[in-house]
Design an enzyme around this catalytic site. Structure first.
Site, PDB file in Angstrom:
ATOM      1  NE  ARG A 171      -3.822  -2.078  -0.190  1.00 16.40           N
ATOM      2  CZ  ARG A 171      -3.523  -3.138  -0.961  1.00 16.40           C
ATOM      3  NH1 ARG A 171      -2.440  -3.139  -1.722  1.00 16.40           N
ATOM      4  NH2 ARG A 171      -4.317  -4.173  -0.994  1.00 16.40           N
TER       5      ARG A 171
ATOM      6  CB  SER B 262      -9.040  -1.277   4.055  1.00 22.09           C
ATOM      7  OG  SER B 262      -9.728  -2.412   3.589  1.00 22.09           O
TER       8      SER B 262
ATOM      9  CD  GLU C 183      -5.246   0.684   2.585  1.00 21.30           C
ATOM     10  OE1 GLU C 183      -5.257  -0.387   3.248  1.00 21.30           O
ATOM     11  OE2 GLU C 183      -5.849   0.820   1.506  1.00 21.30           O
TER      12      GLU C 183
END
Ligand SMILES: Cc1cc2nc3c(=O)[nH]c(=O)nc-3n(C[C@H](O)[C@H](O)[C@H](O)COP(=O)(O)OP(=O)(O)OC[C@H]3O[C@@H](n4cnc5c(N)ncnc54)[C@H](O)[C@@H]3O)c2cc1C
Length: 317
Positions: A187, A236, A306
């Site tokens: 990520r 998320s 994230e």
């Protein structure tokens, strides 16, 4: 770096195109929170971006690149400086070449602009019977945001498809970099702060159109069954810790349905923080902190967001 303040008039004289002043960033974020940005400018091509970048640097003004806003959290106090949105030529898709591989297969190189939406590229690949990007169906980002985040799903990520990318560095210099040199990790990529992804060339393989469509359909169905796709969220919220799942930990800690103000942990997927309609950015940040503290206390694991939390005058990408 500074806010626009006394430079606002200079900016309107310098920039010939449209400038949106004091626009709530909630409009540019899928979480639908965030206070006003001093100015939002859509840039159509590299020449204009280079000019704007130079002006911002010369006047020492903060700036931020925002794609589709599907992975950002903007504070309630808003953002100082200029928000840059890549539009026009930055949203194009172009077929470059077909190259034979030693395996006897072929790879097809497609260039997409940094402001092009991922869903447009997924549709393009499907229409051209190119396989590789099916995992991107339902990820509501731009190519720029997806590459900066190394967006991925179902065991695939976009970093592994990037053949090369054209970047503008913090000094405004433009260079092409090979995909393998962008330092893709889970990520994220590893390019310096304030690097702008102008376009990327991605490598796909020829595939069967019906199989590609079936895979996309399957992934969409999985999303609809397991994620709160109709709610305002940033996907998320936390990164998965090594060999574990943030959603599992948050669920086990009993947070599903827990809310602070209008920010709530989704009942469908515990790693989604949703805005039920009245959330402020502060509600979301408070909920984030409560979850982090509890997960640390119970499991000894520090969950990292994230989502990119913009603010403090720095572009955190
Ligand atoms: C319902 C939903 C589902 C999601 N599912 C997934 C998923 O399955 N997998 C996944 O990985 N993510 C997922 N996401 C998160 C998000 O969609 C991705 O991270 C997406 O790639 C972000 O792209 P964006 O254009 O919206 O980026 P933004 O949110 O606009 O920006 C994210 C960061 O990238 C920077 N940035 C954007 N464009 C550029 C550019 N051209 N150059 C340099 N920096 C840039 C911004 O400054 C910011 O720091 C989901 C989000 C939602 C809302």
């Amino acid at each position: 770096m500074a806010s626009l303040n006394s430079h606002a008039k200079d900016l309107s004289r310098f920039w010939q195109g449209k400038i949106l002043w004091d626009i709530p960033m909630a409009q540019f974020s899928t979480l639908k929170v965030g206070g006003p940005a001093e100015a939002v400018i859509s840039v159509e091509n590299i020449e204009d971006l280079t000019r704007l970048h130079h002006w911002l640097k010369e006047n020492d003004i903060d700036w931020w690149i925002v794609g589709r806003g599907s992975n950002i959290l903007v504070p309630d106090k808003g953002l100082t400086g200029v928000i840059i949105v890549l539009a026009g030529e930055f949203r194009s898709i172009e077929k470059l070449s077909i190259k034979p591989l030693s395996s006897g297969e072929e790879k097809v190189l497609i260039r997409a602009g940094g402001g092009c939406s991922l869903s447009k590229l997924v549709s393009y690949c499907t229409a051209q019977s190119l396989t590789g990007l099916e995992f991107g169906v339902g990820i509501p980002g731009s190519i720029g945001g997806a590459i900066v985040m190394n967006a991925g799903a179902w065991g695939c990520d976009i970093g592994s498809l990037v053949d090369s990318a054209i970047l503008m560095d913090s000094d405004g210099n433009i260079a092409t970099k090979q995909g393998k040199n962008l330092g893709f990790l889970y990520r994220k990529w590893s390019m310096g702060k304030n690097t702008i992804l102008l376009s990327a060339t991605l490598a796909f393989r020829p595939g069967n159109k019906e199989n590609i469509k079936d895979t996309c359909r399957k992934y969409q169905e999985l999303r609809h069954n397991n994620q709160p796709v109709a709610e305002a969220s940033a996907g998320s919220f936390f990164k998965n810790p090594p060999d574990d799942s943030a959603g599992r930990l948050i669920d086990e800690a009993g947070f599903k349905g827990f809310s602070i103000g209008g920010a709530k942990v989704s009942e469908t997927h515990a790693n989604f923080i949703i805005n039920t309609g009245t959330a402020s950015a502060a509600n979301i940040l408070d909920l984030m902190h409560v979850i982090q503290q509890e997960i640390l206390k119970r499991f000894g694991i520090k969950l990292e967001p994230e989502v990119h939390i913009l603010g403090g005058g720095l572009n955190q990408s």
